[in-house]
Design an enzyme around this catalytic site. Structure first.
Site, short mmCIF file in Angstrom:
data_model
loop_
_atom_site.label_atom_id
_atom_site.label_comp_id
_atom_site.label_asym_id
_atom_site.label_seq_id
_atom_site.Cartn_x
_atom_site.Cartn_y
_atom_site.Cartn_z
N GLY A 189 0.72 -1.20 0.04
CA GLY A 189 -0.08 -0.11 -0.12
C GLY A 189 0.79 1.20 -0.01
N GLY A 190 0.15 2.39 -0.08
CA GLY A 190 0.77 3.52 -0.14
C GLY A 190 1.70 3.96 1.30
N MET A 191 1.40 3.20 2.47
CA MET A 191 2.21 3.53 3.64
C MET A 191 3.19 2.21 3.83
SD MET A 191 -1.08 4.52 6.03
CE MET A 191 -2.53 5.02 5.08
N GLY A 192 3.29 1.11 3.30
CA GLY A 192 4.13 -0.09 3.34
C GLY A 192 3.54 -1.15 2.85
N ASP A 219 -8.51 6.90 5.57
CA ASP A 219 -8.21 6.45 4.48
C ASP A 219 -9.22 5.16 4.21
OD1 ASP A 219 -6.89 5.66 2.07
OD2 ASP A 219 -5.59 4.41 2.98
#
Length: 535
Positions: A25-28, A138
């Protein structure tokens, strides 16, 4: 969904053995892992560029601590985290089941019953999340998991640690998915802070997408979608009925015009009532689950961060009631064909009178009643006829509101100033009017033609009292009822809880009824509902 471990993926994180890669994902990156106790867990590993940022680590630690306060019955429980690890990671409950995005991708738009279940489940989760002082930031179909026992919302709260870290988030960069972002997240000049209403907007977009298979602001590019969110009304073609109205309100441009999560839940449960969903005295403990889950309901607007401790005196007691009876809500509202078997199986629905259908006393409060196997009484059965509680909760019986601690009864004379008395005369008679999962409290004194319902009034000094009010469902006139024990005559006693202002209390010094949040202080005032015949 398994992606398989790749070269360079870790095999151990702290005390956790990494088994598989679940996704990126965008965070990890998210991995499936095994805890030292042998439990399967999901481990989210933060992207490497954040690893050496002390500002990020501090925010990450703070947000994890907040997320741990969210009750786990409708979210993926936060189990562990190590902000100081290189790289930082977060450990949450591993939930079996596809995401809502996957369900829609494979099956297409949801049917009416499935859609309503998703809407209720996500609204319940948001109520719990906001009640703990957390904002999801989110919410989208990929972050809603359809598990065998009900839905689970994941990745809540942690986005703020990423979005608020100035070194890695530019002025024009936000964390999230454009299609589900509220207008205030794009327009920094609007003066509207990003708070719980942004999650409500995302709920509206999510439900609309689940109903139609498309986003209500869908454009040809992220920029076009953002412009439509800022300037155009949503396209809700294909979504009808009361759910369309709720979604439309959730998608208002102005955050202040959107309902809170708790108001969404009320609206959805009212629809369920009108559609024939069971609502009876036996569901009271289950409804208390939702109310306790909404413990910081006022935090939905950013007005306060009070937890459930401020609502029912002891936060621990409130959550025990909530968690002990959550299955009653899920079993009533969530169809088995979507989410698997009912969670209760052979358990009885809780009876707010403290008795089972067979008449045996339940040991303790709502959570004890929830675990007592028994058959629910049927209409017309001797036990149902002997117990007026169901009719009281349906607004069909007149009652005295007996203040247990002072052995007196509430009284509303024609001047509209609430007092206490000996329970005689028309001024002491009330009825409960159900509104969603809450109630309005209405006097049946025929001399009160105007303002016959109880409502909270705040004076110039900020003191809050109960007075006669117009019978309209507002934040001042809606009360939840929470089972608290028994009075000296063995009758069930209850707390009356206003989501906005707190529990109804008796002041022995002022000799009057008032309303106030209590923090962790004990709840001092409870009420018996004394039957006084049919309306």
């Amino acid at each position: 969904m398994s992606d398989g471990l790749r070269p360079g993926d870790p095999t151990h994180l702290g005390g956790y053995d990494v088994l598989d890669r679940l996704g990126d994902g965008g965070m990890g990156t998210v991995f499936l892992a095994r805890s030292p106790q042998g439990r399967r867990v999901a481990v989210k590993v933060v992207r490497p560029e954040f690893s050496h940022d002390e500002e990020f680590r501090g925010r990450f630690r703070s947000e994890v601590n907040r997320a741990r306060q969210v009750p786990p019955f409708c979210t993926a429980e936060v189990l562990d985290a190590d902000p100081d690890h290189n790289p930082p990671y977060l450990v949450v409950e591993y939930v079996e089941g596809p995401s809502l995005a996957q369900v829609i991708r494979e099956q297409g738009p949801l049917g009416a019953a499935q859609l309503h279940s998703i809407a209720v489940g996500v609204a319940t989760a948001l109520t719990a999340i906001h009640g703990a002082g957390v904002i999801h930031r989110d919410l989208k179909p990929a972050n809603v998991l359809v598990a065998p026992g009900g839905i689970k919302v994941i990745d809540f709260g942690i986005a703020r640690a990423f979005e608020a870290t100035s070194q890695h988030t530019r002025t024009n960069q936000v964390v999230g998915t454009v299609s589900y972002m509220a207008p205030e997240r794009f327009d920094a000049t609007s003066g509207h802070p990003v708070g719980p209403p942004a999650d409500i907007f995302a709920w509206g977009a999510l439900v609309a997408h689940a109903a139609t298979g498309r986003n209500p602001f869908g454009g040809d590019s992220p920029t076009a979608t953002a412009m439509r969110i800022l300037t155009q009304p949503p396209d809700l073609t294909g979504l009808g009925g009361t759910l369309r109205e709720l979604v439309s309100r959730a998608l208002e441009k102005d955050p202040a015009a959107r309902p809170t999560a708790r108001e969404l839940l009320d609206g959805l449960l009212t629809v369920a009532d009108q559609g024939g969903a069971a609502r009876s005295a036996q569901d009271l403990a289950g409804m208390s689950t939702v109310r306790m889950a909404r413990a910081g309901g006022g935090a939905d607007r950013g007005r306060r961060s009070t937890s459930s401790a401020g609502r029912a005196g002891s936060g621990r007691r409130g959550w025990l009631i909530a968690l002990g009876s959550v299955a009653a809500v899920i079993a009533v509202l969530v169809p088995a064909f979507l989410f698997g078997p009912h969670l209760l199986n052979n358990q009885a629905k809780p009876d707010p009178t403290g008795s089972t259908a067979a008449g045996s006393p339940a040991a303790g409060g709502a959570s004890a009643a929830a675990s007592t196997p028994a058959a629910a009484p049927t209409t017309g059965s001797p036990s149902a006829a002997a117990d007026p509680t169901e009719a009281i909760l349906a607004g069909q019986r007149r009652i005295l509101l007996h203040v247990v601690e002072i052995d007196r009864d509430l009284s509303l004379p024609s001047d509209g100033e609430l007092g206490v008395g000996d329970g005689t005369g028309k001024e002491a008679l009330f009825v409960l009017e159900p509104v969603g999962v809450d109630f309005m409290i209405k006097s049946v004194n025929p001399e009160i033609a105007h303002r016959p319902c109880l409502g909270v009034k705040r004076d110039a000094e900020g003191e809050k009292s109960l007075v006669g009010a117009d019978c309209r469902p507002t934040k001042a006139t809606l009360f939840a009822i929470s089972r608290e024990g028994k009075d000296d005559k063995g009758r069930p006693s209850y707390a009356f809880l206003n989501d906005e202002y707190g529990p109804v209390q008796w002041s022995p010094t002022r000799k009057e009824i008032f309303v106030e949040f209590l923090g962790d202080a004990p709840l001092d005032t409870t009420f018996s509902l004394v039957d006084r015949g049919a309306v």
